[in-house]
Design a protein around this motif. Structure first.
Motif, PDB file in Angstrom:
ATOM      1  N   UNK A  13      87.881  29.461  45.602  1.00 33.15           N
ATOM      2  CA  UNK A  13      89.290  29.172  45.392  1.00 33.15           C
ATOM      3  C   UNK A  13      89.526  27.660  45.447  1.00 33.15           C
ATOM      4  N   UNK A  14      90.065  27.057  44.378  1.00 35.53           N
ATOM      5  CA  UNK A  14      90.227  25.597  44.358  1.00 35.53           C
ATOM      6  C   UNK A  14      91.086  25.071  45.504  1.00 35.53           C
ATOM      7  N   UNK A  15      92.001  25.901  46.003  1.00 39.33           N
ATOM      8  CA  UNK A  15      92.818  25.440  47.134  1.00 39.33           C
ATOM      9  C   UNK A  15      91.927  25.183  48.343  1.00 39.33           C
ATOM     10  N   UNK A  16      90.990  26.130  48.568  1.00 35.04           N
ATOM     11  CA  UNK A  16      90.047  25.979  49.675  1.00 35.04           C
ATOM     12  C   UNK A  16      89.211  24.719  49.459  1.00 35.04           C
ATOM     13  N   UNK A  17      88.749  24.531  48.225  1.00 31.89           N
ATOM     14  CA  UNK A  17      87.923  23.364  47.909  1.00 31.89           C
ATOM     15  C   UNK A  17      88.662  22.065  48.206  1.00 31.89           C
ATOM     16  N   UNK A  18      89.921  22.004  47.782  1.00 37.60           N
ATOM     17  CA  UNK A  18      90.687  20.768  47.965  1.00 37.60           C
ATOM     18  C   UNK A  18      90.855  20.473  49.450  1.00 37.60           C
ATOM     19  N   UNK A  19      91.259  21.497  50.208  1.00 30.53           N
ATOM     20  CA  UNK A  19      91.512  21.274  51.639  1.00 30.53           C
ATOM     21  C   UNK A  19      90.223  20.873  52.347  1.00 30.53           C
ATOM     22  N   UNK A  20      89.141  21.591  52.022  1.00 28.48           N
ATOM     23  CA  UNK A  20      87.872  21.276  52.678  1.00 28.48           C
ATOM     24  C   UNK A  20      87.442  19.842  52.354  1.00 28.48           C
ATOM     25  N   UNK A  21      87.497  19.490  51.070  1.00 27.27           N
ATOM     26  CA  UNK A  21      87.077  18.143  50.666  1.00 27.27           C
ATOM     27  C   UNK A  21      87.886  17.087  51.419  1.00 27.27           C
ATOM     28  N   UNK A  22      89.172  17.354  51.550  1.00 30.57           N
ATOM     29  CA  UNK A  22      90.045  16.409  52.244  1.00 30.57           C
ATOM     30  C   UNK A  22      89.630  16.238  53.708  1.00 30.57           C
ATOM     31  N   UNK A  23      89.514  17.373  54.419  1.00 26.82           N
ATOM     32  CA  UNK A  23      89.183  17.290  55.850  1.00 26.82           C
ATOM     33  C   UNK A  23      87.803  16.665  56.037  1.00 26.82           C
ATOM     34  N   UNK A  24      86.845  17.155  55.253  1.00 29.81           N
ATOM     35  CA  UNK A  24      85.475  16.660  55.335  1.00 29.81           C
ATOM     36  C   UNK A  24      85.435  15.152  55.108  1.00 29.81           C
ATOM     37  N   UNK A  25      86.130  14.708  54.059  1.00 28.15           N
ATOM     38  CA  UNK A  25      86.093  13.282  53.724  1.00 28.15           C
ATOM     39  C   UNK A  25      86.690  12.445  54.837  1.00 28.15           C
ATOM     40  N   UNK A  26      87.802  12.935  55.423  1.00 32.70           N
ATOM     41  CA  UNK A  26      88.441  12.162  56.488  1.00 32.70           C
ATOM     42  C   UNK A  26      87.493  12.032  57.683  1.00 32.70           C
ATOM     43  N   UNK A  27      86.888  13.157  58.084  1.00 40.74           N
ATOM     44  CA  UNK A  27      85.985  13.114  59.247  1.00 40.74           C
ATOM     45  C   UNK A  27      84.835  12.137  58.991  1.00 40.74           C
ATOM     46  N   UNK A  28      84.208  12.299  57.819  1.00 47.45           N
ATOM     47  CA  UNK A  28      83.039  11.459  57.526  1.00 47.45           C
ATOM     48  C   UNK A  28      83.445   9.986  57.403  1.00 47.45           C
ATOM     49  N   UNK A  29      84.565   9.756  56.719  1.00 52.37           N
ATOM     50  CA  UNK A  29      84.961   8.372  56.481  1.00 52.37           C
ATOM     51  C   UNK A  29      85.304   7.654  57.784  1.00 52.37           C
ATOM     52  N   UNK A  30      85.923   8.385  58.724  1.00 53.79           N
ATOM     53  CA  UNK A  30      86.360   7.725  59.957  1.00 53.79           C
ATOM     54  C   UNK A  30      85.249   7.609  60.996  1.00 53.79           C
ATOM     55  N   UNK A  31      84.190   8.424  60.841  1.00 51.76           N
ATOM     56  CA  UNK A  31      83.152   8.437  61.866  1.00 51.76           C
ATOM     57  C   UNK A  31      82.223   7.240  61.711  1.00 51.76           C
ATOM     58  N   UNK A  32      81.803   6.674  62.859  1.00 57.94           N
ATOM     59  CA  UNK A  32      80.790   5.634  62.764  1.00 57.94           C
ATOM     60  C   UNK A  32      79.522   6.116  63.482  1.00 57.94           C
ATOM     61  N   UNK A  33      79.420   7.429  63.601  1.00 58.33           N
ATOM     62  CA  UNK A  33      78.299   8.060  64.276  1.00 58.33           C
ATOM     63  C   UNK A  33      77.223   8.413  63.244  1.00 58.33           C
ATOM     64  N   UNK A  34      76.012   7.877  63.430  1.00 64.03           N
ATOM     65  CA  UNK A  34      74.941   8.089  62.451  1.00 64.03           C
ATOM     66  C   UNK A  34      74.594   9.561  62.301  1.00 64.03           C
ATOM     67  N   UNK A  35      74.609  10.289  63.404  1.00 61.50           N
ATOM     68  CA  UNK A  35      74.251  11.700  63.369  1.00 61.50           C
ATOM     69  C   UNK A  35      75.258  12.499  62.520  1.00 61.50           C
ATOM     70  N   UNK A  36      76.536  12.184  62.682  1.00 60.12           N
ATOM     71  CA  UNK A  36      77.577  12.858  61.893  1.00 60.12           C
ATOM     72  C   UNK A  36      77.334  12.594  60.406  1.00 60.12           C
ATOM     73  N   UNK A  37      77.003  11.352  60.073  1.00 58.16           N
ATOM     74  CA  UNK A  37      76.757  10.996  58.677  1.00 58.16           C
ATOM     75  C   UNK A  37      75.568  11.773  58.123  1.00 58.16           C
ATOM     76  N   UNK A  38      74.484  11.865  58.909  1.00 55.79           N
ATOM     77  CA  UNK A  38      73.286  12.583  58.451  1.00 55.79           C
ATOM     78  C   UNK A  38      73.598  14.065  58.249  1.00 55.79           C
ATOM     79  N   UNK A  39      74.233  14.680  59.252  1.00 53.28           N
ATOM     80  CA  UNK A  39      74.567  16.106  59.133  1.00 53.28           C
ATOM     81  C   UNK A  39      75.536  16.330  57.977  1.00 53.28           C
ATOM     82  N   UNK A  40      76.482  15.402  57.820  1.00 54.23           N
ATOM     83  CA  UNK A  40      77.425  15.500  56.704  1.00 54.23           C
ATOM     84  C   UNK A  40      76.715  15.489  55.363  1.00 54.23           C
ATOM     85  N   UNK A  41      75.763  14.572  55.213  1.00 58.27           N
ATOM     86  CA  UNK A  41      75.019  14.494  53.955  1.00 58.27           C
ATOM     87  C   UNK A  41      74.215  15.769  53.722  1.00 58.27           C
TER      88      UNK A  41
END
Lengths: 248, 220
Positions: A13-41
Motif C-alpha cells: 500500500x503506497x500510504x504505508x510506503x510513504x509513512x515508512x519512508x518518512x519515519x525511516x528517513x528522519x531516524x536515519x538522517x538525525x542519528x549520528x550513531x554508526x550502528x544505526x546507519x549500518x543496520x539502516x543500510x
C-alpha cells in the motif's frame, strides 16, 4: 513508458510506503550513531531484495548519489580535526573525518535505497492517490503531480527545439551566437510552458474543475500490507532501540 | 431540453491587445439539434469564438446568451461547461490525468456523480470511442489518434447537450477520421465544428459559416 505502466501495479500500500519512508528517513538522517546507519543500510537492502524490483535501475540511481558522496570523501577526512591516521603529500587525514564521511555514505545510501524501492516502484498515480488519502493539501499534490507530468512534456518540447536547431546547422560553440541561441531556446520553453499551463487550466475548467481533485479509487489494506507494516514497525523499533543503546 | 435557441451571441467584440479586433459586432446562433461548421483562414477567430462560448475568455462587448440565460460572470459559465463539451485542437492540452480511467472520470466526478455510476460511465464511453481495455494506461503514452478519441470520451462522459469541436480531424489518419465521423453521426447531437476541411464539414454539418474580418457569414 512501457516499463512505467507495468510498474503501476502495487506490492505494498503506497500510504504505508510513504509513512515508512518518512519515519525511516528522519531516524536515519538525525542519528549520528554508526550502528544505526549500518543496520539502516542493511534493512534497506533487505527491503529492496524482498520487493524484488529492478536492481539495475536502483544501482544506476545510486551511482548518481554516490558521485556526490565521493566528493565528500575527498574533502571531509582532510578538513576535520582529530587524530591523524594517514597523510598524502602534505594533506593529513583524520580519524574523525573518515568516520564522518563513512557515516554520511551509509546514511544517505540507506535513505535513497529505501525511497527508491518504496516510492518509485508504485508509479506516480498510486503515489498521488496515497498522498490524497493521507490528507496532504490538494494544492501540494497538484504541484507535485503536474510538475512530474509536465517535466516530460517540457523535455520533449526541448528535444523538438533542439532538433530544429540541428537541421538548421546549429553547432554549439563558445561564442556569443551560441549563448544567444540558448537564451532564445530557454525563452521559448518558458513561453511554451506558460501557454501550455493556461490551456490545461482551461481544459480543467471546461470539465467542471473547482479546485479539488476527486479520486475514483481508494486503497484498502490487504494481507500483504499487514506483513509489510509489521516488518517495517519492527525495523523502526530496532533502529530506535539501537539509537538509545538499549539493545546491546 | 427542448430549447430551440441553445447559443445566442449578440454584437460580440473581442480583440487581443495591440492587434486589430478579431471579432467585431458578431452575431451567431446555434439551434437545438443543429449541426454547424465554421471554416476560415488561420487566426480569423474561430477558436476565439469557441472560447467565448465556454467563458474561457470574456468579450469586450456584446451579449453571450446560452441555454436562454445571459452569461457574464465566471459562475454563470459553470452550467455552460457542464452541458457543452469542448474538444481542444491539441489533445495534449486537454489530457492531464495519470490514467485513462481517471481522465474520463474527471468531469463526472467534478459534477458530483456517485462513484458506482462513474465506473459505468467510464466503461460505456470508452466502449463508444473504441478504447475499452485502455483504463490503466497513461494518456500521454497513447498514439495521436487514441489521444483524440480519449479526449472525445472525456467530453461524452459528461453527457453534453452541445459539442464544440476545434479541428477534430487535424493530424489524424484516415481510419481515425472515419471513426470520429461515425461517432458524430449518431442522431440527436447539436454541435459546432471548426475545421479547415471543407469536405469533412459538408459531410457532418447542415450549415457552414466562415469568419472574415471579424464577421461571421453563412456559406450558401
Amino acid at each position: 513508458m512501457k516499463e512505467f505502466e507495468l510498474r503501476s501495479g502495487r506490492l505494498i500500500d503506497p500510504r504505508v510506503s510513504i509513512i515508512y519512508t518518512l519515519i525511516f528517513s528522519i531516524i536515519i538522517a538525525l542519528s549520528s550513531n554508526m550502528l544505526v546507519a549500518v543496520v539502516g543500510l542493511i534493512s534497506s537492502i533487505i527491503l529492496t531484495i524482498l520487493i524484488a524490483i529492478n536492481i539495475a535501475m536502483i544501482l544506476r540511481r545510486l551511482l548518481i548519489v554516490n558521485i556526490f558522496i565521493l566528493i565528500l570523501w575527498l574533502i571531509l577526512p582532510f578538513s576535520t580535526p582529530g587524530p591523524i591516521i594517514f597523510s598524502i603529500g602534505g594533506l593529513k587525514a583524520s580519524m574523525s573525518g573518515v568516520s564522518y564521511a563513512l557515516l554520511i555514505s551509509l546514511k544517505s545510501n540507506a535513505i535513497v535505497i529505501t525511497a527508491i524501492s518504496l516510492l518509485s516502484s508504485g508509479g506516480i498515480f498510486n503515489l498521488v492517490r496515497a498522498l490524497s488519502d493521507l490528507r496532504i493539501p490538494d494544492k501540494l499534490i497538484y504541484i507535485f503531480f503536474l510538475f512530474y507530468r509536465y517535466t516530460y512534456v517540457l523535455f520533449s518540447e526541448y528535444e523538438t527545439i533542439k532538433q530544429g536547431l540541428k537541421i538548421r546547422g546549429f553547432e554549439p560553440k563558445t561564442s556569443f551566437h551560441t549563448y544567444r541561441t540558448y537564451g532564445y531556446v530557454l525563452g521559448a520553453l518558458l513561453l511554451k510552458g506558460y501557454e501550455r499551463s493556461e490551456k490545461i487550466h482551461r481544459a480543467m475548467l471546461c470539465r467542471g474543475f473547482e479546485g479539488k481533485y476527486r479520486l475514483l479509487d481508494h486503497f484498502r489494506i490487504g494481507p500483504n500490507d499487514l506483513i509489510a507494516i509489521f516488518m517495517m514497525a519492527l525495523n523502526i523499533i530496532i533502529l530506535l532501540l539501537l539509537q538509545w543503546n538499549r539493545l546491546i | 431540453m427542448e430549447q430551440i435557441n441553445l447559443i445566442n451571441l449578440k454584437g460580440v467584440c473581442f480583440g487581443y491587445p495591440q492587434r486589430p479586433d478579431l471579432l467585431s459586432d458578431l452575431d451567431f446562433t446555434l439551434n437545438f439539434q443543429e449541426r454547424v461548421g465554421i471554416i476560415g483562414p488561420n487566426g480569423c477567430g474561430k477558436t476565439t469564438l469557441l472560447y467565448i462560448i465556454m467563458g474561457l475568455i470574456k468579450p469586450r462587448r456584446g451579449e453571450v446568451e446560452i441555454f436562454g440565460k445571459t452569461r457574464r460572470e465566471e459562475g454563470d459559465f459553470k452550467e455552460v461547461r457542464k452541458k457543452i463539451g469542448f474538444l481542444f485542437q491539441n489533445s495534449d492540452d486537454q489530457l492531464f490525468c495519470p490514467s485513462v480511467k481517471e481522465e474520463v472520470a474527471f468531469g463526472p466526478l467534478n459534477f458530483g456523480v456517485n462513484k458506482e455510476m462513474v465506473q459505468k460511465i467510464v466503461a460505456d464511453t470508452l466502449a463508444r470511442v473504441g478504447l475499452s481495455g485502455f483504463e490503466p494506461r497513461t494518456p500521454y503514452s497513447l498514439s495521436g489518434g487514441e489521444k483524440r478519441r480519449l479526449a472525445l470520451a472525456t467530453i461524452f462522459a459528461m453527457n453534453p447537450e452541445v459539442l464544440l469541436l476545434d479541428e477534430p480531424t487535424i493530424g489524424l489518419d484516415e481510419e481515425t477520421v472515419i471513426r470520429i465521423k461515425e461517432i458524430l453521426k449518431s442522431p440527436g447531437l447539436s454541435y459546432i465544428i471548426v475545421s479547415q476541411n471543407r469536405l469533412f464539414l459538408k459531410e457532418l454539418t447542415d450549415i457552414q459559416y466562415t469568419i472574415n474580418n471579424g464577421k461571421i457569414k453563412r456559406i450558401e
